[in-house]
Scaffold this motif. Structure first.
Motif, mmCIF file in Angstrom:
data_model
loop_
_atom_site.group_PDB
_atom_site.id
_atom_site.type_symbol
_atom_site.label_atom_id
_atom_site.label_comp_id
_atom_site.label_asym_id
_atom_site.label_seq_id
_atom_site.Cartn_x
_atom_site.Cartn_y
_atom_site.Cartn_z
ATOM 1 N N ILE A 161 0.840 -1.020 -0.014
ATOM 2 C CA ILE A 161 -0.137 0.291 0.257
ATOM 3 C C ILE A 161 1.037 1.408 0.243
ATOM 4 O O ILE A 161 1.659 1.419 0.866
ATOM 5 N N TYR A 162 0.715 1.726 -0.449
ATOM 6 C CA TYR A 162 1.893 3.922 -0.533
ATOM 7 C C TYR A 162 0.459 4.797 -0.900
ATOM 8 O O TYR A 162 -0.478 4.371 -1.923
ATOM 9 N N SER A 163 0.657 5.846 -1.068
ATOM 10 C CA SER A 163 0.066 6.724 -1.032
ATOM 11 C C SER A 163 0.933 7.459 -2.292
ATOM 12 O O SER A 163 1.589 8.461 -2.310
ATOM 13 N N ILE A 164 0.118 8.167 -3.137
ATOM 14 C CA ILE A 164 0.563 9.625 -3.916
ATOM 15 C C ILE A 164 0.690 10.456 -3.594
ATOM 16 O O ILE A 164 -1.462 11.486 -3.467
ATOM 17 N N ALA A 165 0.546 12.247 -3.411
ATOM 18 C CA ALA A 165 0.424 13.757 -2.901
ATOM 19 C C ALA A 165 1.083 13.968 -4.377
ATOM 20 O O ALA A 165 1.665 14.215 -4.733
ATOM 21 N N MET A 166 0.444 14.939 -4.866
ATOM 22 C CA MET A 166 0.688 16.276 -5.715
ATOM 23 C C MET A 166 0.560 17.056 -4.943
ATOM 24 O O MET A 166 -0.869 17.521 -4.285
ATOM 25 N N MET A 167 1.737 18.009 -5.190
ATOM 26 C CA MET A 167 1.456 19.086 -4.038
ATOM 27 C C MET A 167 1.646 20.555 -5.013
ATOM 28 O O MET A 167 2.396 20.436 -5.578
ATOM 29 N N ASP A 168 0.899 21.516 -4.877
ATOM 30 C CA ASP A 168 0.805 22.835 -5.588
ATOM 31 C C ASP A 168 1.065 24.120 -4.481
ATOM 32 O O ASP A 168 -0.065 24.041 -3.939
ATOM 33 N N ILE A 169 2.116 24.862 -5.428
ATOM 34 C CA ILE A 169 1.731 26.484 -4.365
ATOM 35 C C ILE A 169 0.895 27.164 -5.011
ATOM 36 O O ILE A 169 0.667 27.497 -6.011
ATOM 37 N N ASP A 170 -0.236 27.642 -3.759
ATOM 38 C CA ASP A 170 -1.635 28.579 -4.347
ATOM 39 C C ASP A 170 -1.136 29.922 -4.435
ATOM 40 O O ASP A 170 -0.373 30.568 -4.256
ATOM 41 N N ASN A 171 -1.859 29.876 -5.670
ATOM 42 C CA ASN A 171 -1.981 31.347 -6.511
ATOM 43 C C ASN A 171 0.202 32.126 -6.303
ATOM 44 O O ASN A 171 0.241 33.096 -6.094
ATOM 45 N N PHE A 172 0.431 30.564 -7.367
ATOM 46 C CA PHE A 172 1.794 31.345 -7.112
ATOM 47 C C PHE A 172 2.512 32.204 -8.594
ATOM 48 O O PHE A 172 3.658 33.591 -8.064
ATOM 49 N N LYS A 173 1.384 32.259 -9.241
ATOM 50 C CA LYS A 173 1.714 33.540 -10.782
ATOM 51 C C LYS A 173 2.227 34.718 -10.199
ATOM 52 O O LYS A 173 2.173 35.782 -10.095
ATOM 53 N N SER A 174 0.885 34.513 -8.661
ATOM 54 C CA SER A 174 0.472 35.762 -8.341
ATOM 55 C C SER A 174 2.045 36.382 -7.662
ATOM 56 O O SER A 174 2.406 38.161 -7.272
#
Length: 589
Positions: free
Chosen positions: A305-318
């Motif tokens: 059993i494994y889990s993948i987490a995709m993470m992204d900085i919010d409002n990075f363009k600003s």
């Protein structure tokens, strides 16, 4: 060099050739010609690496070309071990010493002196004790050598065990050691050999010594690397140790010698290359290719059993637009430090691209979300300093749990985690969402209309309501109830329902949501609006419904209502009171 000097070199048994500044051969002695089986005139003007003794292997030619260029540019001599093929196609081991020829401190050429160490490396042939040590060669070598010998040869048993190794090791004596070993260790070359605990000085434990001797006696050679501190300079030194057994007639072990090479610079260079090949230069996290490789290795040899987490900085363009790309890089590094610090050795982290990161953890998605939430909360409460200012930022995450059976399972897990990340972005950001097919995948879609089904709609409505509480983000929703007038043909009614869904979809903005609550009821969720905006959207929907009803000869019609939600204390379930029966599971979803 003058003619007399060349005459003397020509008479030497060692293989010697001289090169000009363009690294082409200008002189070869008789020993070289004899080895190659060609006259000197056929060898003159050839690039040194194209001499026939190396033409069988392009990698060796490249290594020699690189080494010669290094000696020429650095003006420092260098010794390498290199394989060569003689005129009868026999392979030989050569120890090549390359030195610059200087005139008034200017390099005028290079001279290579090659010693045939085939017998020494392979420990074959019966040589006298003095010949085996080759004192002059060792003392002038740029590598370290030492000999450990037995007073009397020991007959090797069929099975090499720890008891025999200990007996041999206790009886062995350090017989000779060259100056280069002393220099590597940073100790006085005049130290008495009897008092020198060389294995300890080389950073080898008793367990290391036993494993080395068993391997060396079983296969003839044992190699190890050791990291130690030079006692004179205090510098860290990485040594490559090659222990070679001296086993002769009737399987008798007479001792061993060790070739000691300083590979510190090579080690640093290889680590730099490894970093460039596998790490993201901005953050130090694994790059995408390295993450895939490490993750695939882990799931093949560990648990299911494994889990993948995709993470992204919010409002990075600003962040980039308002503060500049340099500050954007600082933000990315800060997020990477938080992720790597809190995941640690538990999982595998990587920079997926831009401001997006990826994490794999050997646990369920619920367990993984606790770690991801710690990262989110920590980052939310961190002030990122830059120059004279600082900023705060948040991060959104999507997770998916999977069991590895095929490569497709791993790739699909990333796809699903990315879908959950998109859901987190679309429904308020600064949150972590676990992917569920019935909420985010095909099972969340109503088959007739292509909009969200009841369960998925209620789940997304709950998220809108939570965002009102967490971020004070108001929202509204418009309810559309269809009515059928004397329609007995389900095909006509289904067509009207489908076209109604298509019409409602055309009114949506990027982050709005439409779902089918029951057969003839739709709800449109609209984020960040007040009562006036919701009422205007309802009016546009009413006009579109009238046109659609006319198209169906007024056999069907629609009624709409609108609600603006601005008070987070309102209970979510009360919004559906008297409108539709909700089960407890649906309320909690």
């Amino acid at each position: 060099m003058n003619g007399y000097e060349l005459y003397l070199i020509d008479k030497l048994k060692e293989i010697i050739f001289i090169m000009s500044t363009d690294l082409t051969v200008t002189f070869v002695n008789s020993a070289t010609c004899k080895l190659i089986g060609k006259p000197s005139e056929e060898l003159i003007d050839l690039p040194a690496w194209e001499l026939p003794m190396w033409d069988y292997n392009i990698e060796i030619q490249n290594e020699l070309m690189f080494t010669l260029g290094h000696v020429f540019s650095s003006e420092e001599p260098r010794r390498i071990e290199i394989k060569a093929r003689n005129a009868t196609n026999e392979m030989m081991e050569l120890d090549m010493f390359i030195q610059p020829l200087l005139s008034d401190d200017v390099v005028t050429g290079l001279m290579a002196t090659c010693y045939n160490i085939t017998d020494l490396v392979q420990t074959k042939g019966f040589l006298t004790k003095k010949e085996r040590q080759i004192d002059a060669f060792f003392e002038n070598s740029t590598q370290g050598y030492f000999f450990q010998t037995l007073p009397e040869a020991a007959i090797m048993p069929d099975i090499i065990g720890q008891k025999f190794v200990n007996q041999v090791y206790e009886a062995q004596r350090l017989e000779s050691i060259n100056r280069q070993v002393f220099e590597y260790l940073g100790i006085d070359a005049g130290e008495q050999l009897n008092n020198l605990d060389l294995m300890n000085r080389l950073g080898l434990t008793d367990d290391d010594r036993i494993s080395i001797w068993i391997e060396m006696m079983s296969s003839g050679v044992a190699s190890r690397q050791s990291e130690l501190t030079n006692l004179t300079t205090g510098d860290k030194v990485i040594l490559d140790l090659k222990f070679v057994a001296m086993i002769y007639d009737n399987n008798k072990f007479e001792g061993n010698f060790c070739i000691v090479s300083n590979i510190t610079q090579q080690y640093i260079y290889e680590r730099e290359l490894s970093f460039l090949a596998n790490k993201d230069p901005l953050t130090g996290l694994n790059n995408r290719r390295s993450f895939y490789r490490l993750a695939e290795q882990a799931i093949l040899y560990q648990q299911d059993i494994y889990s993948i987490a995709m993470m992204d900085i919010d409002n990075f363009k600003s962040i980039n637009d308002n503060h500049g790309h340099d500050v954007g890089d600082i933000a990315i590094r800060s997020a990477a430090d938080k992720i790597d610090g809190l995941v640690g050795e538990t999982g595998i982290t990587g920079r997926y691209g831009g401001e997006e990161f990826i994490v794999m953890l050997p646990m369920t998605a619920v367990e993984a979300r606790d770690i991801i939430e710690d990262i989110r909360k920590d980052l939310e409460n961190t002030h990122v300093s830059y120059g004279s200012g600082s900023l705060t930022m948040t991060i959104s995450s999507g997770l998916h749990e999977f069991s590895y059976n095929t490569q497709d399972d791993f790739n699909q897990a990333i796809t699903y985690a990315d879908k959950a990340l998109l859901e987190a972005k679309k429904t308020g950001k600064n949150k972590s969402i676990i992917y569920k097919d019935e909420l985010h995948g095909l099972k969340a879609i109503d088959k007739l209309t292509g909009v969200y089904n009841k369960n998925a709609l209620l789940y997304k409505h709950r998220q809108f309501h939570d965002d009102l509480r967490r971020f004070d983000t108001t929202y509204g929703f418009v309810t559309v109830k269809l009515k059928a007038k004397m329609i007995r043909q389900s095909e006509i009614l289904n067509q009207f329902v489908k076209q109604t869904a298509a019409m409602l979809n055309s009114t949506l903005r990027e982050h709005d949501v439409i779902g089918r609550l029951d057969d003839l009821c739709f709800i449109i969720l609209i984020k960040g609006v007040n009562r006036h905006v919701v009422k205007n959207i309802q009016s546009r929907i009413d006009n579109s419904l009238d046109k659609l009803s006319t198209k169906f000869d007024h056999l069907v019609s629609g009624e709409t209502s609108q609600t603006a939600v601005e008070d987070w204390s309102i209970h979510f379930e009360s919004l559906y009171e008297g409108f539709i029966d909700l089960t407890e599971d649906q309320i909690e979803s």
